[in-house]
Design a protein around this motif. Structure first.
Motif, PDB file in Angstrom:
ATOM      1  N   LEU A   1       2.686  31.378  44.339  1.00 21.61           N
ATOM      2  CA  LEU A   1       2.784  31.960  43.011  1.00 21.61           C
ATOM      3  C   LEU A   1       2.611  30.843  41.982  1.00 21.61           C
ATOM      4  N   ASP A   2       2.132  31.204  40.822  1.00 22.88           N
ATOM      5  CA  ASP A   2       1.923  30.222  39.761  1.00 22.88           C
ATOM      6  C   ASP A   2       2.722  30.596  38.516  1.00 22.88           C
ATOM      7  N   LEU A   3       3.328  29.581  37.933  1.00 25.10           N
ATOM      8  CA  LEU A   3       4.097  29.753  36.704  1.00 25.10           C
ATOM      9  C   LEU A   3       3.193  29.484  35.515  1.00 25.10           C
ATOM     10  N   VAL A   4       3.208  30.388  34.539  1.00 28.60           N
ATOM     11  CA  VAL A   4       2.442  30.227  33.311  1.00 28.60           C
ATOM     12  C   VAL A   4       3.405  30.298  32.128  1.00 28.60           C
ATOM     13  N   ALA A   5       3.340  29.306  31.253  1.00 30.62           N
ATOM     14  CA  ALA A   5       4.177  29.315  30.062  1.00 30.62           C
ATOM     15  C   ALA A   5       3.571  30.254  29.021  1.00 30.62           C
TER      16      ALA A   5
ATOM     17  N   ARG B   1      -6.871  43.826  45.428  1.00 29.94           N
ATOM     18  CA  ARG B   1      -6.427  44.476  46.661  1.00 29.94           C
ATOM     19  C   ARG B   1      -4.923  44.728  46.642  1.00 29.94           C
ATOM     20  N   LYS B   2      -4.157  43.784  46.113  1.00 35.63           N
ATOM     21  CA  LYS B   2      -2.704  43.868  46.169  1.00 35.63           C
ATOM     22  C   LYS B   2      -2.105  44.526  44.933  1.00 35.63           C
ATOM     23  N   GLY B   3      -2.901  44.670  43.886  1.00 26.87           N
ATOM     24  CA  GLY B   3      -2.347  45.181  42.643  1.00 26.87           C
ATOM     25  C   GLY B   3      -1.416  44.183  41.997  1.00 26.87           C
ATOM     26  N   SER B   4      -1.647  42.892  42.239  1.00 23.19           N
ATOM     27  CA  SER B   4      -0.812  41.851  41.666  1.00 23.19           C
ATOM     28  C   SER B   4      -1.676  40.658  41.308  1.00 23.19           C
ATOM     29  N   THR B   5      -1.093  39.738  40.546  1.00 25.49           N
ATOM     30  CA  THR B   5      -1.857  38.593  40.065  1.00 25.49           C
ATOM     31  C   THR B   5      -1.428  37.263  40.683  1.00 25.49           C
ATOM     32  N   GLY B   6      -0.220  37.225  41.250  1.00 22.77           N
ATOM     33  CA  GLY B   6       0.304  35.956  41.745  1.00 22.77           C
ATOM     34  C   GLY B   6       0.777  35.039  40.632  1.00 22.77           C
ATOM     35  N   VAL B   7       0.971  35.588  39.437  1.00 27.01           N
ATOM     36  CA  VAL B   7       1.376  34.804  38.265  1.00 27.01           C
ATOM     37  C   VAL B   7       2.702  35.331  37.732  1.00 27.01           C
ATOM     38  N   VAL B   8       3.591  34.415  37.376  1.00 24.97           N
ATOM     39  CA  VAL B   8       4.842  34.753  36.703  1.00 24.97           C
ATOM     40  C   VAL B   8       4.837  34.048  35.354  1.00 24.97           C
ATOM     41  N   GLY B   9       5.125  34.794  34.305  1.00 27.36           N
ATOM     42  CA  GLY B   9       5.127  34.220  32.966  1.00 27.36           C
ATOM     43  C   GLY B   9       6.524  33.815  32.518  1.00 27.36           C
TER      44      GLY B   9
ATOM     45  N   ASP C   1       9.151  40.278  20.081  1.00 26.98           N
ATOM     46  CA  ASP C   1       8.955  41.594  20.684  1.00 26.98           C
ATOM     47  C   ASP C   1       7.477  41.960  20.724  1.00 26.98           C
ATOM     48  N   ALA C   2       6.779  41.748  19.614  1.00 27.94           N
ATOM     49  CA  ALA C   2       5.353  42.068  19.545  1.00 27.94           C
ATOM     50  C   ALA C   2       4.559  41.182  20.500  1.00 27.94           C
ATOM     51  N   TYR C   3       4.940  39.920  20.574  1.00 26.81           N
ATOM     52  CA  TYR C   3       4.244  39.000  21.481  1.00 26.81           C
ATOM     53  C   TYR C   3       4.376  39.463  22.927  1.00 26.81           C
ATOM     54  N   LEU C   4       5.601  39.810  23.330  1.00 22.78           N
ATOM     55  CA  LEU C   4       5.819  40.243  24.709  1.00 22.78           C
ATOM     56  C   LEU C   4       5.041  41.520  25.006  1.00 22.78           C
ATOM     57  N   GLN C   5       5.019  42.442  24.086  1.00 20.43           N
ATOM     58  CA  GLN C   5       4.288  43.686  24.304  1.00 20.43           C
ATOM     59  C   GLN C   5       2.804  43.419  24.511  1.00 20.43           C
ATOM     60  N   ARG C   6       2.252  42.460  23.777  1.00 19.40           N
ATOM     61  CA  ARG C   6       0.837  42.108  23.946  1.00 19.40           C
ATOM     62  C   ARG C   6       0.591  41.481  25.324  1.00 19.40           C
ATOM     63  N   VAL C   7       1.501  40.625  25.739  1.00 21.25           N
ATOM     64  CA  VAL C   7       1.371  39.988  27.053  1.00 21.25           C
ATOM     65  C   VAL C   7       1.412  41.031  28.162  1.00 21.25           C
ATOM     66  N   VAL C   8       2.369  41.951  28.090  1.00 21.85           N
ATOM     67  CA  VAL C   8       2.502  42.982  29.126  1.00 21.85           C
ATOM     68  C   VAL C   8       1.277  43.887  29.144  1.00 21.85           C
ATOM     69  N   ALA C   9       0.750  44.227  27.975  1.00 20.65           N
ATOM     70  CA  ALA C   9      -0.417  45.114  27.909  1.00 20.65           C
ATOM     71  C   ALA C   9      -1.621  44.506  28.605  1.00 20.65           C
ATOM     72  N   ARG C  10      -1.713  43.175  28.613  1.00 19.57           N
ATOM     73  CA  ARG C  10      -2.854  42.515  29.261  1.00 19.57           C
ATOM     74  C   ARG C  10      -2.693  42.440  30.775  1.00 19.57           C
ATOM     75  N   GLY C  11      -1.482  42.610  31.254  1.00 19.76           N
ATOM     76  CA  GLY C  11      -1.240  42.750  32.682  1.00 19.76           C
ATOM     77  C   GLY C  11      -1.602  41.565  33.546  1.00 19.76           C
ATOM     78  N   PHE C  12      -1.469  40.334  33.037  1.00 16.87           N
ATOM     79  CA  PHE C  12      -1.859  39.199  33.872  1.00 16.87           C
ATOM     80  C   PHE C  12      -0.678  38.516  34.551  1.00 16.87           C
ATOM     81  N   ALA C  13       0.518  39.080  34.447  1.00 18.19           N
ATOM     82  CA  ALA C  13       1.684  38.498  35.117  1.00 18.19           C
ATOM     83  C   ALA C  13       2.417  39.572  35.901  1.00 18.19           C
ATOM     84  N   ASP C  14       2.860  39.205  37.100  1.00 15.99           N
ATOM     85  CA  ASP C  14       3.597  40.146  37.953  1.00 15.99           C
ATOM     86  C   ASP C  14       5.058  40.268  37.539  1.00 15.99           C
ATOM     87  N   ALA C  15       5.576  39.234  36.893  1.00 22.89           N
ATOM     88  CA  ALA C  15       6.984  39.203  36.503  1.00 22.89           C
ATOM     89  C   ALA C  15       7.132  38.274  35.315  1.00 22.89           C
TER      90      ALA C  15
END
Length: 343
Positions: free
Chosen positions: A96-100, A55-63, A110-124
């Motif tokens: 909000l929840d913090l995920v390591a 509904r919000k277009g967000s996950t409530g998760v910060v990585g 760089d490649a790791y971050l790009q994979r994380v962003v592509a999965r879209g499970f963190a708002d920030a």
């Protein structure tokens, strides 16, 4: 009657108000918000996070992205555990929840971050171990993903950042050792292009120059930032000829002092007697003898500042944190011990 509708009925307020209170919206007064949170806790109500995210277009998760591996964290990373505590203290106010996000030392960050962003499970994202030139900063900025950097970089996208005062460590450390009669002052530097190494070494050279001490590249000891790295530095120091080796040392890493102490003792050099050491405070350092002269700051407070500075850039939370884009060097306090002896 279940969930949010039951909460609204029990409190005799609208479903919309209950929803906004649970989501930390600023248009709900604090008294009402607390009533809703208390009632939700009493009823054991847990929001459907998947539905809320849709509904919000967000996950409530910060990585929080950090690199792992024995060459980086050694026997355990107390630094990040303390920072995490401060970050989550703030995030809990807003559900909000913090995920390591643990990037292996064998993987390209760089490649790791790009994979994380592509999965879209963190708002920030919170990034750490910033490089001299850091492609992650450009990548996140171009994609309009809220983020903050723990550390400065020459890559500047207008991002918020917090960093420790490594310039001050070099300046105060050199000044203190020179005042005690030292002229050959060794320092630690990382192998890689982590920006803190460049910042520290530049200030170190400037501090030597102020005292009229020529810069000597042999006084820079590169190692991995862990206990083993500290031990190896001590071995290299002990192998140097008298008159060529440093008589004092400044460490920027919080766990290396343990290895350096052990290596010095094993080599027949006594910290605080035959060799001066200034390091960083940590729980490990409290058990060193002699007591370590060290630089300290509250890592929990650092985590709180990181979280609040990140939320200040996110539209949903910015009204509660009207501090703008934070770019700040955090000072450290010198705690005097017995390890930085005179020549």
């Amino acid at each position: 009657m279940k969930g949010i509708r039951r909460l609204a009925n029990e409190l005799d307020i609208s479903i919309g108000t209950v929803s906004r209170a649970l989501n930390g919206k600023p248009d709900v007064n604090e008294q009402t918000r607390q009533r809703v949170l208390d009632a939700a806790a009493a009823m054991g109500y847990v929001p459907n996070q998947a539905g809320r995210a849709l509904r919000k277009g967000s996950t409530g998760v910060v990585g929080f992205m950090m690199q792992t591996g024995s060459q980086i964290t050694g026997e355990g990373d107390v630094f990040f555990m303390s920072v995490f505590d401060g970050v989550q203290t703030v995030f809990a106010r807003h559900q909000l929840d913090l995920v390591a996000l643990l990037c292996s030392s064998e993987e390209d960050p760089d490649a790791y971050l790009q994979r994380v962003v592509a999965r879209g499970f963190a708002d920030a994202i919170i990034i750490s171990a910033t490089k001299r030139y850091d492609h992650r900063i450009e990548y996140l900025a171009v994609r309009n993903i809220p983020f903050i950097a723990l550390g400065r970089s020459l890559t500047d996208a207008g991002q918020p950042w917090l960093d420790l005062d490594f310039e001050g460590m070099a300046e105060v450390g050199v000044d203190r050792l020179v005042a005690k009669g030292h002229r050959r002052i060794g320092v630690f530097a990382p192998y890689d292009d982590t920006n803190l190494g460049f910042v520290f070494l530049e200030s170190y050279r400037n501090s030597l120059n102020r005292h009229g001490i020529p810069f000597d590249a042999d006084m820079i000891f590169r190692a991995h930032p862990n206990e083993r790295g500290g031990y190896e530095i001590a071995e290299r120091i002990a192998a140097m000829q008298d008159g060529k080796r440093p008589t004092g040392f400044v460490l920027t890493n919080e766990v290396m002092s343990v290895g350096l102490y052990r290596g010095l003792y094993d080599s027949g050099l006594r910290p605080g007697k035959d060799f001066a050491v200034i390091g960083r405070d940590s729980p490990h350092a409290h058990y060193l003898s002699p007591k370590l002269t060290c630089f300290a700051l509250s890592l929990r407070d650092l985590g709180i500042a990181l979280a609040e500075s990140l939320l200040a850039t996110m539209p949903a939370f910015a009204p509660q944190y009207p501090i703008g884009v934070v770019r700040k060097v955090l000072p450290m306090t010198l705690i005097q011990g017995d390890s930085d002896c005179a020549v």
